[in-house]
Design a protein around this motif. Structure first.
Motif, mmCIF file in Angstrom:
data_model
loop_
_atom_site.group_PDB
_atom_site.id
_atom_site.type_symbol
_atom_site.label_atom_id
_atom_site.label_comp_id
_atom_site.label_asym_id
_atom_site.label_seq_id
_atom_site.Cartn_x
_atom_site.Cartn_y
_atom_site.Cartn_z
ATOM 1 N N GLN A 91 -5.540 -0.821 21.532
ATOM 2 C CA GLN A 91 -4.145 -0.997 21.917
ATOM 3 C C GLN A 91 -3.869 -2.453 22.301
ATOM 4 O O GLN A 91 -2.863 -3.023 21.899
ATOM 5 C CB GLN A 91 -3.768 -0.073 23.088
ATOM 6 C CG GLN A 91 -3.864 1.402 22.778
ATOM 7 C CD GLN A 91 -5.213 2.006 23.115
ATOM 8 O OE1 GLN A 91 -6.218 1.327 23.234
ATOM 9 N NE2 GLN A 91 -5.247 3.323 23.256
ATOM 10 N N ARG A 92 -4.754 -3.030 23.055
ATOM 11 C CA ARG A 92 -4.582 -4.437 23.459
ATOM 12 C C ARG A 92 -4.622 -5.349 22.246
ATOM 13 O O ARG A 92 -3.826 -6.284 22.124
ATOM 14 C CB ARG A 92 -5.658 -4.835 24.469
ATOM 15 C CG ARG A 92 -5.472 -6.259 24.980
ATOM 16 C CD ARG A 92 -6.434 -6.551 26.130
ATOM 17 N NE ARG A 92 -6.062 -7.732 26.856
ATOM 18 C CZ ARG A 92 -5.115 -7.812 27.790
ATOM 19 N NH1 ARG A 92 -4.419 -6.751 28.110
ATOM 20 N NH2 ARG A 92 -4.851 -8.943 28.403
ATOM 21 N N ARG A 93 -5.536 -5.074 21.345
ATOM 22 C CA ARG A 93 -5.697 -5.924 20.158
ATOM 23 C C ARG A 93 -4.438 -5.889 19.285
ATOM 24 O O ARG A 93 -4.042 -6.917 18.720
ATOM 25 C CB ARG A 93 -6.929 -5.475 19.356
ATOM 26 C CG ARG A 93 -7.257 -6.381 18.213
ATOM 27 C CD ARG A 93 -7.776 -7.727 18.690
ATOM 28 N NE ARG A 93 -8.018 -8.572 17.545
ATOM 29 C CZ ARG A 93 -7.643 -9.833 17.459
ATOM 30 N NH1 ARG A 93 -7.036 -10.430 18.462
ATOM 31 N NH2 ARG A 93 -7.884 -10.524 16.376
ATOM 32 N N VAL A 94 -3.804 -4.750 19.164
ATOM 33 C CA VAL A 94 -2.583 -4.633 18.373
ATOM 34 C C VAL A 94 -1.511 -5.585 18.915
ATOM 35 O O VAL A 94 -0.854 -6.295 18.160
ATOM 36 C CB VAL A 94 -2.061 -3.172 18.362
ATOM 37 C CG1 VAL A 94 -0.664 -3.078 17.793
ATOM 38 C CG2 VAL A 94 -3.010 -2.283 17.579
ATOM 39 N N PHE A 95 -1.350 -5.619 20.232
ATOM 40 C CA PHE A 95 -0.361 -6.511 20.847
ATOM 41 C C PHE A 95 -0.758 -7.978 20.683
ATOM 42 O O PHE A 95 0.101 -8.837 20.504
ATOM 43 C CB PHE A 95 -0.160 -6.158 22.321
ATOM 44 C CG PHE A 95 0.693 -4.943 22.521
ATOM 45 C CD1 PHE A 95 2.068 -5.058 22.647
ATOM 46 C CD2 PHE A 95 0.130 -3.684 22.564
ATOM 47 C CE1 PHE A 95 2.868 -3.939 22.823
ATOM 48 C CE2 PHE A 95 0.911 -2.549 22.744
ATOM 49 C CZ PHE A 95 2.283 -2.681 22.868
ATOM 50 N N GLU A 96 -2.051 -8.280 20.732
ATOM 51 C CA GLU A 96 -2.518 -9.656 20.536
ATOM 52 C C GLU A 96 -2.267 -10.129 19.117
ATOM 53 O O GLU A 96 -1.780 -11.240 18.911
ATOM 54 C CB GLU A 96 -4.015 -9.756 20.858
ATOM 55 C CG GLU A 96 -4.340 -9.619 22.320
ATOM 56 C CD GLU A 96 -5.825 -9.518 22.604
ATOM 57 O OE1 GLU A 96 -6.193 -9.613 23.781
ATOM 58 O OE2 GLU A 96 -6.629 -9.326 21.659
ATOM 59 N N VAL A 97 -2.593 -9.299 18.137
ATOM 60 C CA VAL A 97 -2.406 -9.664 16.736
ATOM 61 C C VAL A 97 -0.930 -9.908 16.424
ATOM 62 O O VAL A 97 -0.571 -10.815 15.673
ATOM 63 C CB VAL A 97 -3.005 -8.585 15.797
ATOM 64 C CG1 VAL A 97 -2.570 -8.786 14.361
ATOM 65 C CG2 VAL A 97 -4.520 -8.581 15.901
#
Length: 112
Positions: A91-97
């Motif tokens: 979930q965090r990675r999706v927002f970072e990308v």
């Protein structure tokens, strides 16, 4: 605690000490995004802070990212802070990308 759900998503929420905590479970995708948006928009007047916990989501698509940005905008207009809890998972990675981690308040764990 109250909740709303459809086939893909459940949104539970509780009010406590000037904040609203929403827990989102399931697929946060195009077909389920309206449920989250309408639920959170309706409770934005319930406190001065809304915490949206996404750690139990199993999928997040671009419609969900757009929903998060819109919720942030609506909350800001109403003088309410909104915080997205992503944990340390995908979930965090999706927002970072999507480069939304610099625009939205994204945290590993809820503060206070």
């Amino acid at each position: 605690m109250s909740s709303r759900s459809n086939d893909a998503l459940q949104v539970s929420f509780e009010f406590a000490r000037g904040r609203v905590r929403c827990t989102v479970t399931g697929d946060l995708i195009r077909d389920s995004v309206p449920l989250l948006f309408e639920t959170v928009r309706a409770i934005l007047t319930g406190g001065d802070r809304v915490v949206i916990d996404l750690t139990a989501t199993t999928m997040i698509d671009s419609a969900a990212l757009g929903c998060a940005a819109r919720l942030h905008q609506v909350a800001t207009e109403r003088g309410v802070s909104v915080e997205f809890v992503t944990g340390r998972n995908f979930q965090r990675r999706v927002f970072e990308v999507a480069n939304l981690d610099g625009y939205l308040q994204i945290v590993h764990e809820p503060v206070g």
